[in-house]
Design an enzyme around this catalytic site. Structure first.
Site, PDB file in Angstrom:
ATOM      1  N   GLU A  43      33.604  53.618  45.004  1.00 35.23           N
ATOM      2  CA  GLU A  43      32.408  53.329  45.786  1.00 35.23           C
ATOM      3  C   GLU A  43      32.584  54.055  47.118  1.00 35.23           C
ATOM      4  O   GLU A  43      33.620  53.882  47.773  1.00 35.23           O
ATOM      5  CB  GLU A  43      32.300  51.811  46.012  1.00 35.23           C
ATOM      6  CG  GLU A  43      31.017  51.477  46.734  1.00 35.23           C
ATOM      7  CD  GLU A  43      30.842  50.004  47.048  1.00 35.23           C
ATOM      8  OE1 GLU A  43      31.624  49.171  46.557  1.00 35.23           O
ATOM      9  OE2 GLU A  43      29.904  49.712  47.806  1.00 35.23           O
ATOM     10  N   ARG A 271      46.611  46.451  39.297  1.00 38.66           N
ATOM     11  CA  ARG A 271      46.458  47.311  40.465  1.00 38.66           C
ATOM     12  C   ARG A 271      47.806  47.513  41.150  1.00 38.66           C
ATOM     13  O   ARG A 271      48.741  46.737  40.945  1.00 38.66           O
ATOM     14  CB  ARG A 271      45.432  46.753  41.439  1.00 38.66           C
ATOM     15  CG  ARG A 271      45.768  45.398  42.035  1.00 38.66           C
ATOM     16  CD  ARG A 271      44.800  45.026  43.166  1.00 38.66           C
ATOM     17  NE  ARG A 271      43.411  45.260  42.817  1.00 38.66           N
ATOM     18  CZ  ARG A 271      42.564  45.984  43.585  1.00 38.66           C
ATOM     19  NH1 ARG A 271      42.955  46.516  44.719  1.00 38.66           N
ATOM     20  NH2 ARG A 271      41.320  46.139  43.224  1.00 38.66           N
ATOM     21  N   LYS A 281      40.207  47.434  52.045  1.00 40.82           N
ATOM     22  CA  LYS A 281      39.337  48.255  52.888  1.00 40.82           C
ATOM     23  C   LYS A 281      39.043  47.560  54.213  1.00 40.82           C
ATOM     24  O   LYS A 281      39.005  48.199  55.258  1.00 40.82           O
ATOM     25  CB  LYS A 281      38.024  48.531  52.163  1.00 40.82           C
ATOM     26  CG  LYS A 281      38.136  49.676  51.167  1.00 40.82           C
ATOM     27  CD  LYS A 281      36.847  49.873  50.391  1.00 40.82           C
ATOM     28  CE  LYS A 281      37.074  50.843  49.243  1.00 40.82           C
ATOM     29  NZ  LYS A 281      36.009  50.765  48.235  1.00 40.82           N
TER      30      LYS A 281
END
Ligand code: ATP
Ligand code: MG
Length: 567
Positions: A43, A271, A281
């Site tokens: 994204e 992950r 983020k």
């Protein structure tokens, strides 16, 4: 375990993992006619970090290994937070890591028309409806993990009414939040994601690619599976938190099986969690905006822009991704493993140079005043074909402060009063006296040299000493700025256990010094890496370093001092 993996360089055959097993099995049964098509779907709402690199290396790596293709797809359905700056930075990072999407660059926003048509189709099939309740009512009716949800009063509104409202949502007749489109699945499902999830919402915002064409935007879960299907993806690899979303992924594609070309398989993997850093983020943005670091490409950050500036090479990151592998279980990877991959790569690829970081003057009393002589240092000890370069020797030198001890401890084999060491690539010297200032601090040390012991000569072969130190001629050395970077956090898990990660910031993560380097380093290209003998691996800063004012960053020390400290 370490010894085994140490031999596993990217050039060697990859070790097996559960994803390769699935693909091998699909190839055996002919499920996809041997086709392997993956995608990396960022994204564009932030900079990529080392966790994304794991996903990039996996998706592009798998595709390459099976002669397939990997798409780069921007998942741009959240216009408020997405910008072209992020799109450009992501493209740049993926290319830098060594991967090529060729013609396969896509944007979810390219599918807005199809996504919209499919939504109308779902409404007509009785599989979606417009809900006109406010967001909080929808939330309250969702139920909990232990209790089922409640049906919306609009759930059974006629398809024609939903269709009319949905068209008017698209035509900008309603403000944000007035209506949403929901999938009609099962409010009693034990999986909360299946309780009639919202698939479209009204947002009157400008989109960086579609401008003001749309005021309704599809949700991630609805968009993602359809984008995969439209692109003919075979294996859709994502992180474990999407495991609970897989039933929804499959549900949407099952409803649309007559409309889309294929039904990709979603496969989840763990992950990357890396110690001594943060990767969310939100925290990265906070570190940058509150100026706790020097921007997105601060060499201490886990962003790809940061590690690149730090001196990390694409090969080191690929080696790391291969070495940590993929698994189904969440775990922590020690920062030391990442650093070791960099050492391993740079040990092979970085030319050797000499730098004196904490200089101490050494005067060779019996060396002729004006004499300068060439000593020859190999550019790489294991690569004789890289040749040697001349390093000038003269009467006054710099050595490292740490290479002298006035009162040597047991086992110290470097310089001390009366002791002998070899000046690398030159002569054996013996310390004869020490100059101190009025405060008693050492200002210089005096030595004598033995002219019959020059490296490479017969005499050198006959005289052995234990200590071997580096040096630079004071009048030839160049003064440069060196930034000694270290880990950004002192705590291996800075953001776990409800702690504020900012308390664990390492006050010594960046130290700027002015040090001496050999003049050959004047011509270092920005981004070029070196081993400064005995001092670590350094890179000419890709932004600030110039021929007039070279600047070097310490990428990594020669050995892992953190591992030792932890023990
Ligand atoms: P957000 O939570 O804001 O969505 P994100 O880190 O998931 O952040 P994306 O741009 O959605 O960001 O990520 C792109 C891809 O990278 C996704 O497929 C995601 O699963 C993967 N990815 C993100 N973080 C990691 C990580 N730490 N390890 C492995 N893969 C990751
Ligand atoms: Mg995400």
């Amino acid at each position: 375990m370490k010894d085994q993996s140490a031999q596993n360089t990217p050039a060697e055959p990859a070790v097996s993992n559960f994803i390769r097993s699935i693909i091998n099995e699909d190839n055996r049964t002919g499920k996809w006619q041997g086709r392997v098509e993956t995608r990396f779907p960022p994204e564009p709402n932030g900079y990529l970090h080392i966790g994304h690199a794991k996903s990039i290396c996996l998706n592009f790596g798998i595709a390459k290994e099976y002669q397939g293709v990997c798409h780069l797809r921007f998942d741009d359905t959240n216009p408020e937070k997405e910008t072209q700056e992020y799109v450009d930075a992501i493209c740049d990072n993926v290319k830098w890591l060594g991967f090529d999407w060729g013609e396969h660059l896509y944007y979810s926003s390219d599918y807005f028309d199809q996504l919209y048509d499919f939504a109308e189709y779902l409404i007509n099939q009785g599989k979606a409806y417009v809900d006109s309740q406010p967001a909080n009512a929808i939330r309250e009716q969702r139920g909990t993990l232990t209790s089922p949800g409640q049906n919306s009063p609009y759930r059974d509104r006629p398809a024609a009414e939903s269709l009319d409202l949905f068209r008017r949502m698209k035509a900008a007749e309603f403000p944000d939040g007035a209506h949403v489109l929901r999938a009609r699945i099962d409010m009693a499902s034990p999986n909360m994601n299946m309780r009639d999830p919202v698939i479209y919402r009204i947002r009157h915002v400008h989109h960086q690619r579609t401008g003001n064409r749309w005021c309704i935007y599809p949700m991630y879960d609805y968009t993602h599976c359809i984008s995969d299907a439209l692109e003919n993806i075979t294996h859709s690899l994502c992180t474990l938190e999407f495991e609970d979303h897989r039933p929804l992924y499959d549900w949407v594609l099952d409803q649309l099986q007559e409309k889309v070309p294929c039904h990709p398989q979603q496969i989840e993997f763990a992950r990357l969690n890396l110690t001594y850093t943060v990767m969310s983020k939100r925290k990265l943005i906070e570190l940058v905006e509150s100026e706790l670091v020097d921007g997105w490409d601060d060499p201490r950050l886990s962003t790809l822009a940061g590690v690149r500036r730090r001196g990390y090479t694409p090969r080191a990151i690929q080696l790391f991704a291969e070495r940590i592998g993929v698994s189904k279980a969440d775990s922590w990877i020690d920062m030391g493993i990442l650093e070791d991959c960099l050492r391993e790569d740079l040990n092979e690829s970085a030319p050797r140079r000499i730098a004196v970081l904490k200089p101490l003057k050494l005067i060779i009393d019996n060396y002729p005043e004006e004499q300068v002589e060439d000593c020859f240092a190999p550019n790489h000890p294991q690569q004789p074909e890289w040749g040697k370069r001349s390093v000038p020797l003269s009467k006054m030198l710099y050595i490292e402060q740490d290479d002298f001890m006035e009162e040597p401890v047991k086992g110290y084999f470097r310089l001390a009063p009366g002791a002998e060491v070899r000046l690398r690539y030159a002569y054996i010297v013996k310390c004869v006296s020490v100059d101190k200032n009025a405060q008693g601090e050492i200002e210089a040390i005096h030595c004598t040299y033995d002219p019959d012991t020059k490296s490479g000569t017969e005499g050198a072969a006959q005289r052995k000493v234990k200590g071997n130190i580096h040096w630079l001629s004071a009048s030839h050395a160049q003064q440069v700025e060196i930034r000694l970077y270290d880990r950004l956090f002192t705590d291996p898990h800075p953001d776990s256990g409800g702690k504020d990660y900012k308390h664990a910031l390492n006050p010594d993560s960046k130290t700027i010094i002015h040090a001496f380097v050999e003049s050959a380093l004047q011509s270092a290209e920005p981004g070029q890496c070196f081993q400064f003998e005995r001092n670590g691996y350094f890179v000419a800063d890709r932004i600030d370093s110039t021929a007039e004012k070279p600047v070097f960053n310490r990428a990594v020390t020669l050995r892992d001092s953190w591992g030792k400290a932890a023990k």
